[in-house]
Each structure stands twice: as C-alpha cells, then as structure tokens.
Design a protein around this motif. Structure first.
Motif, PDB file in Angstrom:
ATOM      1  N   ASP A  13      -2.785  -7.248   9.930  1.00  0.00           N
ATOM      2  CA  ASP A  13      -2.830  -6.759  11.302  1.00  0.00           C
ATOM      3  C   ASP A  13      -3.415  -5.346  11.300  1.00  0.00           C
ATOM      4  N   ALA A  14      -4.445  -5.125  12.084  1.00  0.00           N
ATOM      5  CA  ALA A  14      -5.194  -3.862  12.028  1.00  0.00           C
ATOM      6  C   ALA A  14      -4.333  -2.664  12.409  1.00  0.00           C
ATOM      7  N   SER A  15      -3.538  -2.780  13.457  1.00  0.00           N
ATOM      8  CA  SER A  15      -2.751  -1.632  13.907  1.00  0.00           C
ATOM      9  C   SER A  15      -1.635  -1.297  12.921  1.00  0.00           C
ATOM     10  N   THR A  16      -1.019  -2.323  12.336  1.00  0.00           N
ATOM     11  CA  THR A  16       0.044  -2.082  11.358  1.00  0.00           C
ATOM     12  C   THR A  16      -0.533  -1.489  10.080  1.00  0.00           C
ATOM     13  N   ARG A  17      -1.706  -1.994   9.665  1.00  0.00           N
ATOM     14  CA  ARG A  17      -2.366  -1.432   8.487  1.00  0.00           C
ATOM     15  C   ARG A  17      -2.729   0.025   8.722  1.00  0.00           C
ATOM     16  N   LYS A  18      -3.192   0.346   9.924  1.00  0.00           N
ATOM     17  CA  LYS A  18      -3.555   1.725  10.253  1.00  0.00           C
ATOM     18  C   LYS A  18      -2.339   2.635  10.187  1.00  0.00           C
TER      19      LYS A  18
ATOM     20  N   ASN B 171     -10.047   5.144  -0.981  1.00  0.00           N
ATOM     21  CA  ASN B 171     -10.591   5.020   0.379  1.00  0.00           C
ATOM     22  C   ASN B 171     -10.915   3.568   0.735  1.00  0.00           C
ATOM     23  N   ALA B 172     -10.044   2.664   0.283  1.00  0.00           N
ATOM     24  CA  ALA B 172     -10.291   1.235   0.505  1.00  0.00           C
ATOM     25  C   ALA B 172      -9.163   0.565   1.278  1.00  0.00           C
ATOM     26  N   LEU B 173      -8.318   1.368   1.923  1.00  0.00           N
ATOM     27  CA  LEU B 173      -7.192   0.785   2.646  1.00  0.00           C
ATOM     28  C   LEU B 173      -7.604   0.265   4.019  1.00  0.00           C
ATOM     29  N   ASN B 174      -8.896   0.244   4.276  1.00  0.00           N
ATOM     30  CA  ASN B 174      -9.380  -0.307   5.541  1.00  0.00           C
ATOM     31  C   ASN B 174      -9.687  -1.795   5.433  1.00  0.00           C
ATOM     32  N   ALA B 175      -9.245  -2.418   4.334  1.00  0.00           N
ATOM     33  CA  ALA B 175      -9.499  -3.846   4.136  1.00  0.00           C
ATOM     34  C   ALA B 175      -8.808  -4.660   5.221  1.00  0.00           C
ATOM     35  N   ASP B 176      -9.453  -5.727   5.640  1.00  0.00           N
ATOM     36  CA  ASP B 176      -8.893  -6.593   6.681  1.00  0.00           C
ATOM     37  C   ASP B 176      -7.955  -7.651   6.114  1.00  0.00           C
ATOM     38  N   ALA B 177      -7.956  -7.815   4.788  1.00  0.00           N
ATOM     39  CA  ALA B 177      -7.156  -8.881   4.188  1.00  0.00           C
ATOM     40  C   ALA B 177      -6.821  -8.531   2.744  1.00  0.00           C
TER      41      ALA B 177
END
Length: 534
Positions: free
Chosen positions: A405-410, A499-505
């Motif tokens: 989930d994008a918002s939770t990951r953010k 700097n790779a915590l923007n992964a979608d999965a």
C-alpha cells in the motif's frame, strides 16, 4: 543449595563414560518395560506430551498410517494396547503447551515429573540417588563440537552388551542419513538455528527490540496446538526438533519421531533437548529479564496442568510454582551459551543504539533514554500488503509478489528518515498465516527481495512442528493451522539506506528444505507484511 544438578551430556565425551547417560539409559529401559496404561511407563509419559496411540483422537491419521504409534519402525517397539481408561487419558495425555506463553513452565513441570520417575527406577537398579537429567547444549564445545548428538545415543548396545534404550531407529538428522547434529553456530556460522531470541527483553508482546509474539510466546488459554510460537520456541526449539528428526528420503511420507509433538517424547534425546531449553530460559531470566507477573500467567489456565505421581494422585502445578529455579530442587552445571554469551542487562539499549546508528540517527542519546526507548510498545500495527490468494507448496519453491500500500509504505519511509531515540523508526514483519498440512517434518526457508533488486535477503527458517495437530479441528481449535512471524526490519532498513524503499511490491520466496513427499502438500493461507509504528 539445589539438591540435584543437571550436567552437560557431553561430559566425558558424551559416551557411557558419562554416568549420567549410562544411568539415563538404565532408567529409560525400566520405564519402557511397563505397559502403556501404566502411568510410570515411558509410553504413558510420552503420551502426556502428545500421542498417536488412541485412534479416537481427531488428529489420528485416517486411514491408519504413520505417525500412528503402531507404524513406528524399528527401535523402540511402541506398545499401543491396552490403553488407559478414557478419564485417565483425558486428564493426562496431550497436554504439551505450544504457541503459548505457557510453553516454558509446562515443559519445566513435565521434565521434573519424568526426572522423578527415572530417578526412582535408577535407584532401584543400584544407581545414584543424586541422578538428574543431563542437557544437550548444541551451542557448546570448542568450535561448536557439541552440536553433534552425544555418541551414547547412537550406540545400539550398552557397555555390557545389552540393548541401549537411548537408541532410536527413526532419527534421521538434517541430511537424512542418521548423522544427528544441530546446524547452528559456532560450527555452522550460517546455520538456520541460533540463539538470537536470547536478546529479547519481553516475555510476551513486542517493543522496539523484541518482535512479536515475544520471547516466551503469546498470551493464551490452555493451548495444545497454539500459534504463533514464541520467538525462542520458533528458534531454536522447533528447528532442533525438525532437524534432529529429519526425513529418510524425498519419496518417504515418514519422518523422524522428534519432528512431531505426537511422537517426539518417545525419543530419549527429546528430554535432553528440553533440558537445554529449560536451562536457556533460566539463563534469560538470569540476564535480568522478567517472566509475566499477571495472575492469568502465574495461576495458569482454567484446565490445570497435571502429572502422575507414585501415590496415584495427580500433581497439579501452575507457572508460578515453577517460574524460578530458586524455588525448585535442581540447578544446572552452567548457564553459559557459547552462541549467545550472557547478555548484559543493557543489551536492549545496545541493540537499539546500533540500529539508530545504522540509520544515521544522532548518537547523542544517553543510556537511560535508550533503555527507556527500547521497551517502548508499538502504538499501532498496520498492514502493508498481503497476497491475494492461498498458496500451495509441494516439491518446488514458490515465489509470491506482495503489493505494498503506497500510503502505508510512505509512512514507514518517513519514520526511517526521522529516526531518533525520541521518534523510533518503524519495524516490519512478514507473516505466513494459516499454514496447514500433515507433514510436520517440513522446514521452510524464507527470503525477500524487490522486483527491482538483484539479490535477495534471507529472513530465516521455520519448522512446521505441530502442523498436523494445528490443521485438525479438535473441539477446542478450529483447525486454523500454524502462523509464523518473521522480522524483515533489516531488509527494510537496507532498502531505505539504498534509496530503494519506494518499491511497489516485495517478492517472497518460500523454499522447502527438502522436497515434500507426494500427498503431503502444504497450504499457506496468506503471506502478509505489517509495519509496527512507535
């Protein structure tokens, strides 16, 4: 001063020159000579932990087959008739507490009861009245030499040439060849078994340094088939059972009797393993960690723990009765654990400080503030993502992609960016939920990666010890299967630092230690990833 001392099984080379082992064999022999309905028999005591002797239990295999006790091969030859009456079986049999905060105290009382019976038989045979159960410290010895099973258990005869009651045919080991060892440091530096849970600072629950469900397991009622298992129960306890039991070959739907709660206590090595587990619990307490003090733990569950006695009346005990060796009649030769030297009371603060330093947080925090922060409970647990369907595991590894989930990951990313002793960073956990099947000998390796990354991160291993029982509905449990919680915080930290915590999965690979035999497929209900926010 304690009346009895439990000594290292590897004294005098772990052979029958170690008289603790010689007299153990003689005591086991005496108990094995009695019928299963005799509460002083080896078979009755094994059934207290768990059994497949009574065909009327929900977990007895249908059609009848292994692990039914009648189908155990070779030595020992296990009697299954005549059984005790139903009231006796209901009172004593199938009591072991797993996936429960009662795991440690129940097994402590169980060992004490068996030890008392063995000592009586040993004295009757001319042995010492000071005898006590030895322990197998598989983390010990120079270079980890004691990870090997003591040789006395591999000998088919005693020094006088009579059969050795410690010898078991269905004990296959990690490689399936009868070579019994525990793959753990220091001999196996990257082995799957370790004592890392000794660094936990919380018996039940989670905080900034202890993952859920805690060192000693989750809060439960009476839990013969509970889940998830506590951190220490998961590793080393469960994995030692799985690797010592082992399986003889990929086409055999049998496995070593140590690998299943319903057969494990038939193997005499079981009790040396559990003496080591008991010893390490005492060592954890000796480091300054505390057991629960609430009455729901100290007084035990509504169904009382019961052990047989020579008087014919049960000994009922509570966790509070056995929570410290200071109040009991035995001690250990040593509480040392080579793989996890006795941790200082400040270990949680040191663990937290190391993580904050890795994340680039200010190192200016005092020890007092770090100690306080280490015990901080999470303020919320939030789902990051989950697999959409159940998974089937058989002979080959499987890989599943878990969308985040994008918002939770953010939110997790922000917490890592702002990490400090006053703003603790998130932790992340991978869960395997509702794992069901019938093949307890299964051990799974779990790795994670991102679709964009080139390599994978080994999260750890889990043993499916208790799988059959957790899968079957028994009137108290709905057959939900086993669930496992693995810490993937280091993986998330590494993504952040790269700097790779923007992964979608996140990709999750699940690899059986050995191919599952035909007809023993394992179902994983869901793979999920959670964040704990502080």
């Amino acid at each position: 001063m304690a009346q009895y001392v439990r000594n290292n099984a590897w004294n005098n080379g772990g052979t029958f020159d170690n008289k603790d082992l010689y007299w153990y064999a003689r005591g086991v022999e005496a108990m094995m000579a009695r019928p299963i309905a005799d509460s002083a028999s080896w078979w009755f005591y094994a059934a207290i932990h768990g059994e497949y002797a009574n065909p009327n239990t929900p977990w007895y295999p249908r059609p009848a087959a292994f692990p039914g006790w009648s189908f155990i091969q070779g030595t020992p030859q296990v009697p299954t008739t005549p059984l005790p009456d139903s009231a006796t079986m209901d009172l004593y049999w199938n009591q072991c507490q797993h996936g429960s905060w009662y795991f440690f105290p129940w097994h402590r009382g169980y060992l004490m009861s068996l030890e008392t019976q063995l000592r009586a038989d040993i004295v009757a045979a001319g042995g010492p009245d000071t005898w006590a159960l030895p322990y197998w410290n598989y983390f010990g010895g120079q270079g980890g030499s004691q990870s090997q099973m003591p040789p006395a258990f591999a000998a088919e005869t005693l020094p006088e040439g009579t059969p050795n009651a410690l010898f078991v045919t269905m004990r296959y080991g990690p490689d399936g060849d009868g070579n019994i060892y525990v793959p753990c440091p220091p001999k196996y530096p990257t082995g799957p078994i370790n004592a890392k849970a000794m660094k936990n600072d919380l018996f039940t629950g989670s905080d900034a340094v202890t993952r859920p469900p805690g060192f000693g397991g989750p809060q439960t009622t009476f839990a013969h088939n509970g889940s998830p298992h506590g951190n220490f129960e998961s590793n080393p306890h469960d994995l030692v059972h799985g690797y010592v039991g082992g399986q003889p070959g990929p086409s055999d739907a049998i496995y070593g009797i140590m690998g299943d709660p319903g057969t494990a206590a038939l193997d005499p090595i079981f009790y040396l393993h559990h003496c080591n587990i008991d010893r390490m619990w005492e060592a954890w307490n000796d480091q300054g960690n505390s057991n629960p003090t609430v009455s729901s733990w100290t007084n035990g569950p509504s169904r009382q723990f019961a052990m047989p006695t020579a008087s014919g009346k049960p000994w009922n005990y509570t966790p509070g009765d056995v929570s410290t060796l200071a109040n009991l009649d035995y001690s250990y030769e040593s509480l040392g654990i080579e793989d996890a030297p006795q941790a200082p009371k400040t270990q949680p603060a040191l663990t937290l400080a190391k993580r904050l330093e890795t994340l680039g947080a200010s190192p200016e925090a005092s020890n007092a503030s770090l100690e306080a922060a280490a015990s901080t409970a999470p303020r919320k647990t939030e789902l990051l993502g989950a697999s959409p369907t159940a998974l089937k595991l058989s002979k080959t590894p499987i890989e599943i992609t878990v969308a985040l989930d994008a918002s939770t990951r953010k939110a997790a990313e922000v917490s890592l960016l702002k990490a400090s002793v006053s703003a603790l960073p998130d932790k992340a956990y991978l869960r395997l939920e509702n794992v069901s099947g019938i093949y307890d000998a299964t051990i799974l390796g779990i790795s994670v990666s991102t679709p964009e990354s080139g390599g994978s991160y080994l999260v750890g291993h889990v043993a499916l010890f208790g799988l059959r029982r957790a899968t079957v509905s028994d009137g108290q449990h709905g057959g939900e299967g086993l669930s496992f919680i693995l810490d993937i915080t280091p993986f998330i930290d590494e993504l952040h630092l790269n700097n790779a915590l923007n992964a979608d999965a996140v990709k999750v690979a699940i690899v059986p230690d050995k191919p599952l035999p035909d007809g023993t497929e394992v179902t994983i209900g869901r793979v999920s990833i959670y964040r704990e926010a502080f």
